[in-house]
Structures are given as C-alpha cells and as structure tokens.
Design a protein around this motif. Structure first.
Motif, short mmCIF file in Angstrom:
data_model
loop_
_atom_site.label_atom_id
_atom_site.label_comp_id
_atom_site.label_asym_id
_atom_site.label_seq_id
_atom_site.Cartn_x
_atom_site.Cartn_y
_atom_site.Cartn_z
N ILE A 1 36.19 51.09 26.47
CA ILE A 1 36.53 51.64 25.15
C ILE A 1 37.54 50.75 24.45
O ILE A 1 37.41 50.45 23.27
N HIS A 2 38.56 50.28 25.17
CA HIS A 2 39.56 49.38 24.59
C HIS A 2 38.88 48.10 24.11
O HIS A 2 39.18 47.59 23.03
N GLY A 3 37.96 47.57 24.91
CA GLY A 3 37.21 46.37 24.52
C GLY A 3 36.38 46.61 23.28
O GLY A 3 36.34 45.77 22.38
N LEU A 4 35.69 47.76 23.21
CA LEU A 4 34.88 48.08 22.04
C LEU A 4 35.74 48.13 20.78
O LEU A 4 35.40 47.51 19.77
N LEU A 5 36.87 48.82 20.86
CA LEU A 5 37.75 48.92 19.69
C LEU A 5 38.29 47.54 19.31
O LEU A 5 38.35 47.20 18.13
N THR A 6 38.65 46.74 20.30
CA THR A 6 39.14 45.39 20.01
C THR A 6 38.05 44.53 19.39
O THR A 6 38.30 43.79 18.43
N GLY A 7 36.83 44.64 19.91
CA GLY A 7 35.72 43.85 19.36
C GLY A 7 35.42 44.20 17.92
O GLY A 7 35.18 43.32 17.08
N VAL A 8 35.44 45.49 17.60
CA VAL A 8 35.21 45.94 16.23
C VAL A 8 36.29 45.38 15.31
O VAL A 8 36.00 44.84 14.23
N ILE A 9 37.54 45.49 15.75
CA ILE A 9 38.67 45.00 14.94
C ILE A 9 38.60 43.49 14.78
O ILE A 9 38.77 42.96 13.68
N ASP B 1 39.27 52.30 7.90
CA ASP B 1 37.98 52.91 8.19
C ASP B 1 38.06 53.62 9.54
O ASP B 1 38.37 53.01 10.55
N ASP B 2 37.78 54.91 9.56
CA ASP B 2 37.87 55.64 10.82
C ASP B 2 36.51 55.89 11.48
O ASP B 2 36.39 56.68 12.40
N PHE C 1 31.49 55.39 16.57
CA PHE C 1 31.00 54.43 17.57
C PHE C 1 31.31 54.94 18.97
O PHE C 1 30.46 54.94 19.86
N VAL C 2 32.55 55.37 19.18
CA VAL C 2 32.96 55.85 20.50
C VAL C 2 32.14 57.07 20.88
O VAL C 2 31.61 57.17 22.00
N SER C 3 31.98 57.99 19.95
CA SER C 3 31.20 59.20 20.20
C SER C 3 29.74 58.86 20.52
O SER C 3 29.17 59.39 21.47
N ILE D 1 42.03 58.12 21.26
CA ILE D 1 41.27 56.99 20.71
C ILE D 1 41.97 56.44 19.45
O ILE D 1 42.09 55.23 19.27
N LYS D 2 42.47 57.32 18.62
CA LYS D 2 43.21 56.89 17.41
C LYS D 2 44.46 56.11 17.80
O LYS D 2 44.79 55.11 17.16
N THR D 3 45.15 56.58 18.83
CA THR D 3 46.36 55.87 19.29
C THR D 3 46.00 54.50 19.84
O THR D 3 46.67 53.51 19.54
#
Length: 189
Positions: A28-36, A44-45, A50-52, A69-71
C-alpha cells in the motif's frame, strides 16, 4: 497513531489486519508512493478509491482504515518534498529476518509499479532514467525471496533498498505534481 512519525511497518501492518482487509503495508505504501511520484495531485483524494479497488474488492474503507491511509498519503507527501531526503520505504525493521524484509521490498516495488502505472500511461514522456527505473523495479519485484542470511546478502539488500528509495524520489522530481498553496506540511490527525 495521531503522530505522523509513529507510522512504522508493524503498527501499519497490524492496523491493516483489523478490518477484514488483507493487504501488505509495504504494498500500500508503494502504491501511494507510485501514484504520487507519477504526478498525482496532492488535493485529489481518489487514491482512496485505488486502495479500496485493489486491496478491498471495491468495498468502502472503514473510518479507522481510511484515516490510516490518509495519514500514510500525507506522510509520503511530506517526505518526498523534504529537502533532507527523509523519505523512507515502509518495510520491516532491521531486526526482522532478511527474508521478511526482502519480501516486503518486493511488495513495495509491486505497489509502486501499480500506482505509477495507474497515474502515468504515456511512457513516451519519461526520461531514459525513469524508463530504466521502471524496468529495474519490475525486475526487483520478481527477485527470489530465497535469500541467504549472511553479510553479503544483507549488504546487497541495503544497496537495493537505497536504490529503490532514491529512484522513487527521482521519479517524483521528474514527474511529480507540486502541491498548491494547501501544503501537505500540515499533519493529518
């Protein structure tokens, strides 16, 4: 976990298992980092969708999980924008086995590739460096997790982990969106 510096692998992994939500914290951390890193706007929230979609079969996220997830998202933004290069991968601590850390690194890179691919579809605008990173990350994600617990493997693991960390920052520097006046430096509680 209201202090953003309290997000460590163990606490996040434990929190993820609490809502019939089966996902690896590193992925999940990788997914969020990749998107960013691929240019996702801070404001954009839809990253929650994506996570869901990918980790919860499209089911809504409970409040506790959504807040976590927001944190994570906010912490990643703060770290990638930090001039001191404070960004770190969310993987198990050094006291865990090398096998567990290697598996987590693989999960992290898989998540990054997924998130990056969701956001960046036009690889023609990537520099040669970013193209090479994406290819390297695909190879890293497929590395064997049959690792020897010895000093040479440990050193190779640390070099690989540092390469992934710095490469993620390079992708962000090239493709990442810069936040508007609503700075991500505000800690979410």
């Amino acid at each position: 976990m209201s202090d953003s510096n309290s997000l460590d692998f163990s606490s996040v992994q434990n929190a993820l298992g609490g809502e019939n939500f089966s996902a690896h914290a590193s992925e999940i951390h990788g997914l969020l980092t990749g998107v960013i890193a691929a240019g996702f706007a801070y404001e954009d929230d839809s990253y929650l969708t994506f996570v869901s979609d990918f980790f919860n079969n499209g089911e809504g996220l409970g409040k506790t999980l959504k807040d976590l997830i927001k944190t994570m998202y906010s912490d990643i933004w703060q770290a990638v924008l930090d001039d001191n290069f404070s960004f770190q991968l969310l993987i198990p601590d050094d006291d865990e086995s090398l096998i567990e850390r290697g598996q987590a690194l693989g999960h992290w890179v898989q998540g990054f590739n997924l998130g990056f691919g969701l956001q960046q579809k036009d690889n023609k605008k990537f520099s040669e460096d970013v193209k090479e990173i994406i290819n390297d990350f695909a190879n890293i994600a497929n590395l064997s997790t049959d690792l020897e617990e010895d000093e040479d493997t440990e050193n190779a693991y640390f070099e690989l982990m540092e390469y992934v960390r710095i490469s993620s920052l390079l992708c962000f520097a090239e493709l990442g969106a810069k936040p508007s006046q609503r700075s991500p430096n505000k800690t979410l509680h």
